[in-house]
Enzyme design. Structure first.
Site, PDB file in Angstrom:
ATOM      1  N   HIS A 212     -35.128 -21.941 -12.188  1.00 14.11           N
ATOM      2  CA  HIS A 212     -36.157 -22.252 -11.199  1.00 14.11           C
ATOM      3  C   HIS A 212     -37.492 -21.707 -11.697  1.00 14.11           C
ATOM      4  CE1 HIS A 212     -37.608 -23.049  -7.155  1.00 14.11           C
ATOM      5  NE2 HIS A 212     -37.994 -21.794  -6.992  1.00 14.11           N
TER       6      HIS A 212
ATOM      7  N   TRP B 172     -29.702 -24.462  -6.152  1.00  8.66           N
ATOM      8  CA  TRP B 172     -30.156 -24.183  -4.783  1.00  8.66           C
ATOM      9  C   TRP B 172     -31.055 -25.315  -4.268  1.00  8.66           C
ATOM     10  CZ3 TRP B 172     -28.774 -21.425  -0.880  1.00  8.66           C
ATOM     11  CH2 TRP B 172     -29.674 -20.933   0.065  1.00  8.66           C
TER      12      TRP B 172
ATOM     13  N   LYS C 134     -43.125 -28.292  -1.615  1.00  3.71           N
ATOM     14  CA  LYS C 134     -42.927 -28.890  -0.285  1.00  3.71           C
ATOM     15  C   LYS C 134     -44.302 -29.211   0.317  1.00  3.71           C
ATOM     16  CE  LYS C 134     -39.301 -25.316   0.450  1.00  3.71           C
ATOM     17  NZ  LYS C 134     -38.118 -25.628  -0.276  1.00  3.71           N
TER      18      LYS C 134
ATOM     19  N   SER D  80     -41.686 -25.460  -5.833  1.00  2.00           N
ATOM     20  CA  SER D  80     -40.865 -24.819  -4.812  1.00  2.00           C
ATOM     21  C   SER D  80     -41.479 -24.933  -3.413  1.00  2.00           C
ATOM     22  CB  SER D  80     -40.642 -23.366  -5.222  1.00  2.00           C
ATOM     23  OG  SER D  80     -39.402 -22.940  -4.772  1.00  2.00           O
TER      24      SER D  80
HETATM   25  C1  GCU Z   1     -36.472 -19.730  -1.540  1.00  2.00           C
HETATM   26  C2  GCU Z   1     -36.303 -20.835  -0.531  1.00  2.00           C
HETATM   27  C3  GCU Z   1     -36.660 -22.196  -1.132  1.00  2.00           C
HETATM   28  C4  GCU Z   1     -38.017 -22.138  -1.797  1.00  2.00           C
HETATM   29  C5  GCU Z   1     -38.058 -21.008  -2.790  1.00  2.00           C
HETATM   30  C6  GCU Z   1     -39.416 -20.810  -3.484  1.00  2.00           C
HETATM   31  O1  GCU Z   1     -35.493 -19.841  -2.525  1.00  2.00           O
HETATM   32  O2  GCU Z   1     -34.982 -20.805  -0.067  1.00  2.00           O
HETATM   33  O3  GCU Z   1     -36.654 -23.186  -0.134  1.00  2.00           O
HETATM   34  O4  GCU Z   1     -38.328 -23.361  -2.388  1.00  2.00           O
HETATM   35  O5  GCU Z   1     -37.757 -19.799  -2.139  1.00  2.00           O
HETATM   36  O6  GCU Z   1     -40.452 -21.115  -2.924  1.00  2.00           O
HETATM   37  O7  GCU Z   1     -39.405 -20.286  -4.610  1.00  2.00           O
END
Ligand code: GCU
Length: 408
Positions: free
Chosen positions: A389, A339, A252, A248
């Site tokens: 997720h 998402w 990134k 997540s």
């Molecule tokens: C939120 C955010 C995402 C991210 C996520 C996470 O949902 O919008 O961009 O990846 O948190 O880090 O779990």
């Protein structure tokens, strides 16, 4: 939910493939001056250009100056996890900035290793005490989110957090396959809230007056490279085989770390989504507009200016993936995590193919979007797992196989 006074209501997220829209992606293999890139040597120059574009427009500029580090091994257990591992805890101190907390690294090395071990390195979300149920890992004393598991009190960890995310870190499985595992709390580098940078590395490095000042993702990526600096000094670790992995928002950061720092032998993105593996130009799930308004501290200030003109962003995320070429890259999505735009993550990998080809490698190859739980690809791999997720045993089983085949 009513928008706060004076705030525009959020546009609803799109989950309809028919409404994604049409777009033209920037070509990683055409330089700013319009020259077609056909050789690895030319790609190296284009690489520098692309790194700069990501720094200027997305993540911000990673400060170039070397920072003096001091590695302090605070604890070694020669027989951790019933004798499966040597477990070390190492603090990375910043000699010139004594006001900064150290990065506390938790490292497991397989006892069975006959030679320096390849290692999976990943930051964790809630402190090293969250990745394991072992009672003798100290609770992190740093700021932690109150939201994760509802087990923190006033943003401080409690015993209830011990092992909270252990299912995401199958330490014993990894060790039994002959790999070391290194982790650290991402909040050691920068606590993840808008003002968190005041107590992290960005309080001493960077330039807050600039539209290209680095954001938290840049800081976390920088921290991963500092852990790499330590791993290079540990004789039990094969530092030519460090795989940086992240989930997540940390996915990134792992991609950005792998793009910038070629010491990472492979990169694994677990559901990194918008601002990670997913194409920004697709209107699906999270958008640039949504992420840059909800998490502006993750990116450079200029990034937000693209929220209503994503087509003008001079890069897209397939070029971030291309920056990892020719090294192995794993992109993982989950079907229950729309998402993150699973298809957008896959297509981003497809669009990086040309750069892998320059090196005579097959990336994903000529594949269609696969069915559920069906890993595809060669040097670049992809799967779309069923379920939500998260990081699961299924994900790790694929990463271990990928590591056995391509990194070992
Ligand atoms: C939120 C955010 C995402 C991210 C996520 C996470 O949902 O919008 O961009 O990846 O948190 O880090 O779990």
């Amino acid at each position: 939910l009513q928008p706060a006074l004076g705030q525009a209501p959020e546009p609803p997220a799109n989950y309809d493939e028919a409404k994604v829209g049409t777009f033209t992606l920037p070509d990683p293999l055409v330089s700013k001056a319009g020259k077609r890139i056909t050789t690895p040597a030319d790609w190296q120059k284009r690489r520098t250009e692309l790194l700069q574009l990501f720094a200027d427009n997305v993540y911000g500029q990673t400060p170039a100056q070397a920072v003096k580090l001091r590695f302090q091994v605070s604890n070694v257990d020669q027989a951790a996890l019933n004798g499966l591992a040597t477990r070390k805890q190492i603090s990375i101190f910043f000699t010139d900035y004594p006001q900064l907390p150290p990065i506390d690294v938790l490292l497991y090395i397989p006892k069975s290793a006959q030679k320096p071990a390849p290692v999976f390195l990943g930051l964790n979300f809630c402190g090293n005490h969250c990745v394991t149920t072992e009672a003798d890992i100290p609770l992190s004393t740093r700021w932690v989110s109150n939201v994760i598991g509802n087990v923190s009190v006033n943003n401080r960890a409690t015993e209830k957090a011990r092992g909270l995310q252990a299912t995401r870190w199958p330490i014993e499985t990894v060790l039994k396959r002959g790999y070391a595992l290194a982790t650290a709390y991402y909040g050691d580098i920068e606590p993840d809230y808008p003002q968190g940078w005041h107590t992290g590395i960005r309080s001493v490095l960077g330039d807050t007056t600039k539209a290209s000042n680095w954001g938290a993702i840049g800081a976390w990526a920088w921290g991963l490279s500092r852990i790499m600096d330590y791993l290079q000094t540990d004789p039990a670790i094969d530092s030519k085989r460090v795989m940086v992995m992240g989930h997540s928002r940390i996915g990134k950061a792992s991609l950005w770390a792998g793009a910038q720092d070629t010491r990472f032998a492979a990169v694994i993105s677990n559901e990194s989504g918008e601002g990670g593996a997913a194409l920004a130009r697709r209107w699906y799930g999270e958008t640039l507009e949504r992420i840059s308004t909800h998490f502006p501290h993750w990116f450079c200030p200029r990034y937000t200016t693209y929220s209503k003109r994503v087509a003008e962003l001079p890069v897209d995320q397939h070029e971030l993936l291309a920056l990892i070429a020719p090294r192995p890259l794993y992109i993982a999505s989950a079907d229950g995590d729309q998402w993150s735009d699973p298809r957008g993550e896959f297509l981003s990998g497809v669009e990086a193919e040309g750069v892998y080809r320059l090196y005579g490698k097959t990336g994903l190859g000529p594949v269609r979007f696969p069915g559920l739980n069906e890993p595809v690809g060669q040097t670049v791999r992809y799967h779309n797992r069923s379920g939500k997720h998260d990081v699961t045993d299924y994900d790790w089983a694929q990463y271990l196989r990928f590591a056995d085949e391509l990194v070992r």
